[in-house]
Motif scaffolding. Structure first.
Motif, mmCIF file in Angstrom:
data_model
loop_
_atom_site.group_PDB
_atom_site.id
_atom_site.type_symbol
_atom_site.label_atom_id
_atom_site.label_comp_id
_atom_site.label_asym_id
_atom_site.label_seq_id
_atom_site.Cartn_x
_atom_site.Cartn_y
_atom_site.Cartn_z
ATOM 1 N N LEU A 126 18.037 6.575 -14.183
ATOM 2 C CA LEU A 126 18.701 6.331 -15.456
ATOM 3 C C LEU A 126 17.701 6.293 -16.602
ATOM 4 O O LEU A 126 17.950 6.864 -17.672
ATOM 5 C CB LEU A 126 19.475 5.012 -15.379
ATOM 6 N N GLY A 127 16.586 5.636 -16.374
ATOM 7 C CA GLY A 127 15.574 5.601 -17.422
ATOM 8 C C GLY A 127 15.021 6.980 -17.711
ATOM 9 O O GLY A 127 14.794 7.341 -18.872
ATOM 10 N N GLY A 128 14.821 7.781 -16.654
ATOM 11 C CA GLY A 128 14.333 9.139 -16.883
ATOM 12 C C GLY A 128 15.335 9.984 -17.639
ATOM 13 O O GLY A 128 14.975 10.764 -18.529
ATOM 14 N N GLY A 129 16.672 9.843 -17.301
ATOM 15 C CA GLY A 129 17.696 10.593 -18.032
ATOM 16 C C GLY A 129 17.767 10.180 -19.491
ATOM 17 O O GLY A 129 17.944 11.025 -20.385
ATOM 18 N N TRP A 130 17.689 8.867 -19.749
ATOM 19 C CA TRP A 130 17.720 8.399 -21.143
ATOM 20 C C TRP A 130 16.521 8.931 -21.927
ATOM 21 O O TRP A 130 16.673 9.336 -23.084
ATOM 22 C CB TRP A 130 17.743 6.880 -21.175
ATOM 23 N N ASP A 131 15.352 8.926 -21.284
ATOM 24 C CA ASP A 131 14.172 9.474 -21.964
ATOM 25 C C ASP A 131 14.353 10.953 -22.279
ATOM 26 O O ASP A 131 13.994 11.426 -23.371
ATOM 27 C CB ASP A 131 12.930 9.283 -21.088
ATOM 28 N N ALA A 132 14.976 11.694 -21.335
ATOM 29 C CA ALA A 132 15.224 13.118 -21.585
ATOM 30 C C ALA A 132 16.228 13.312 -22.715
ATOM 31 O O ALA A 132 16.080 14.208 -23.563
ATOM 32 C CB ALA A 132 15.728 13.784 -20.305
ATOM 33 N N GLY A 150 0.788 -1.218 0.000
ATOM 34 C CA GLY A 150 0.000 0.000 0.000
ATOM 35 C C GLY A 150 0.821 1.270 0.000
ATOM 36 O O GLY A 150 0.280 2.364 -0.091
ATOM 37 N N ARG A 151 2.203 1.195 0.121
ATOM 38 C CA ARG A 151 3.035 2.392 0.104
ATOM 39 C C ARG A 151 3.421 2.755 -1.327
ATOM 40 O O ARG A 151 3.509 1.897 -2.193
ATOM 41 C CB ARG A 151 4.306 2.173 0.925
ATOM 42 N N GLU A 152 3.679 4.039 -1.547
ATOM 43 C CA GLU A 152 4.077 4.497 -2.868
ATOM 44 C C GLU A 152 5.490 4.009 -3.175
ATOM 45 O O GLU A 152 6.364 3.931 -2.300
ATOM 46 C CB GLU A 152 4.013 6.021 -2.942
ATOM 47 N N GLU A 153 5.739 3.696 -4.436
ATOM 48 C CA GLU A 153 7.040 3.180 -4.865
ATOM 49 C C GLU A 153 8.077 4.293 -4.856
ATOM 50 O O GLU A 153 7.843 5.391 -5.367
ATOM 51 C CB GLU A 153 6.911 2.595 -6.271
ATOM 52 N N GLU A 154 9.269 4.026 -4.249
ATOM 53 C CA GLU A 154 10.335 5.012 -4.181
ATOM 54 C C GLU A 154 11.154 4.995 -5.477
ATOM 55 O O GLU A 154 11.302 3.974 -6.137
ATOM 56 C CB GLU A 154 11.247 4.708 -2.990
ATOM 57 N N THR A 155 11.775 6.169 -5.800
ATOM 58 C CA THR A 155 12.575 6.307 -7.011
ATOM 59 C C THR A 155 13.986 5.773 -6.770
ATOM 60 O O THR A 155 14.657 6.160 -5.806
ATOM 61 C CB THR A 155 12.628 7.780 -7.437
ATOM 62 N N GLY A 156 14.518 4.895 -7.669
ATOM 63 C CA GLY A 156 15.852 4.319 -7.538
ATOM 64 C C GLY A 156 16.758 4.733 -8.681
ATOM 65 O O GLY A 156 16.425 5.580 -9.514
ATOM 66 N N PHE A 157 17.974 4.110 -8.711
ATOM 67 C CA PHE A 157 18.968 4.452 -9.731
ATOM 68 C C PHE A 157 18.469 4.115 -11.127
ATOM 69 O O PHE A 157 18.642 4.905 -12.065
ATOM 70 C CB PHE A 157 20.278 3.710 -9.433
ATOM 71 N N LEU A 158 17.878 2.954 -11.275
ATOM 72 C CA LEU A 158 17.383 2.550 -12.595
ATOM 73 C C LEU A 158 16.284 3.477 -13.077
ATOM 74 O O LEU A 158 16.214 3.808 -14.271
ATOM 75 C CB LEU A 158 16.902 1.106 -12.546
ATOM 76 N N ASP A 159 15.428 3.911 -12.131
ATOM 77 C CA ASP A 159 14.374 4.849 -12.532
ATOM 78 C C ASP A 159 14.976 6.177 -12.980
ATOM 79 O O ASP A 159 14.539 6.772 -13.978
ATOM 80 C CB ASP A 159 13.412 5.075 -11.369
#
Length: 330
Positions: free
Chosen positions: A269-275, A258-267
């Protein structure tokens, strides 16, 4: 003298005895008459009481018949209550209510909740009138349903749908349209009688002008009658089936606990690649938009260089001839 006095006393005693006997007889006769009169009076009173009770029962029966007739003709009683203050059966039977409700429920699986809502409606003898599903992303979607169920199963289905997940909001409404139904029924009866009268007049009409005028009047009244019939059909549909609007939404990307998912290194990295990919895409779009202007500028620069080279090539032979002849070049 003594004999005379004795005779007088005997006569007086005889008179007294006669008077006493007459009085006793009169009293006896009076007592019997009084007893008979009392018996007759009691019988007459009893007969009068029975007669009055019979008349009261008859009046009560007539009143009940009149009230029953009035209830059957109006569809309900004037006050809707009996003498003891309780609602009458005619009033309860003639009540027409439109029931609606709106639910917003958060569920883990929207497709399963939609299937459960459809099964609940069909199990109660109703149906799913409208269903609209929208996909939010690859794993989440929302659904909007309009469920129609019989009035007597309305509360049961409402509780079942509200308990299918986490209830976010709930509204319910009940509108009594009994007077409207009675009014529409009365207007339909009046309009049908009016149509029948116009048809009778058409059957007896002899002139063409009268027939044409009556046909126009008949068409108008038929149209009004059909409108009233459609209104009654709509009222019957809304009062026989209750309407439940159900919105099913998924939770906002929760984890299993029930807790919100925390942001990690892979997330990240994926966000930087998308940018980065987005930046390259915009650079390509900008280059494509500027490419015609760049080509035009390059062609203009090349043409200028060619013209300057040709001019320089013509000037070199002219200078050589002038030097050979000893004259300055023009």
């Amino acid at each position: 003298m003594e004999w005379t006095s004795r005779t007088d006393r005997s006569i007086a005693r005889g008179r007294a005895a006669l008077v006493a006997g007459v009085l006793g007889l009169l009293l006896a006769v009076g007592g019997c008459g009084a007893t008979g009169d009392a018996s007759d009076s009691g019988a007459k009173a009893a007969d009068g009481k029975n007669a009055s009770e019979g008349r009261a029962d008859g009046q009560a029966g007539a009143g009940a018949a009149d009230e029953g007739g009035a209830a059957s003709s109006d569809g309900k009683q004037a006050d809707g209550k009996r003498a003891d203050g309780k609602p009458s059966g005619a009033k309860a039977a003639a009540t027409h209510v439109i029931r609606t409700a709106a639910l917003s429920v958060e569920v883990r699986s929207v497709p399963k909740a939609v299937a459960a809502a459809r099964a609940a409606a069909e199990g109660a003898g109703g149906l799913v009138a409208t269903e609209r599903t929208e996909r939010l992303d690859d794993t989440h979607e929302t659904s909007h349903l309009v469920v129609r169920v019989p009035q007597d199963r309305f509360q049961e289905v409402l509780r079942e749908l509200a308990g299918s997940g986490k209830l976010l909001s709930r509204t319910s409404n009940a509108k009594d349209v009994t007077d409207q139904v009675v009014d529409v029924d009365s207007r339909i009866a009046t309009q049908r009688a009016s149509v029948a009268r116009v048809r009778e007049l058409m059957d007896r009409a002899e002139r063409i002008s009268d027939v044409v005028a009556l046909e126009g009047e008949l068409s108008s009244r038929q149209s009004d009658l059909e409108s009233l019939l459609a209104q009654r059909s709509s009222l019957k549909d809304r009062t026989s089936l209750a309407t439940i609007t159900l919105d099913l939404t998924p939770p906002d990307a929760p984890e299993e606990d029930g807790r919100e998912e925390e942001t990690g290194f892979l997330d990240a990295l994926g966000g930087g690649w998308d940018a980065f990919v987005t930046m390259l895409r915009w650079i390509a779009v900008a280059f494509g938009a500027a490419f015609p202007f760049l080509v035009t500028g390059a062609l203009a620069l090349l043409a200028r260089r060619v013209l300057r080279a040709r001019r320089a090539a013509r000037e070199v032979p002219a200078v050589g001839r002038a030097e050979a002849e000893g004259t300055p070049a023009p």
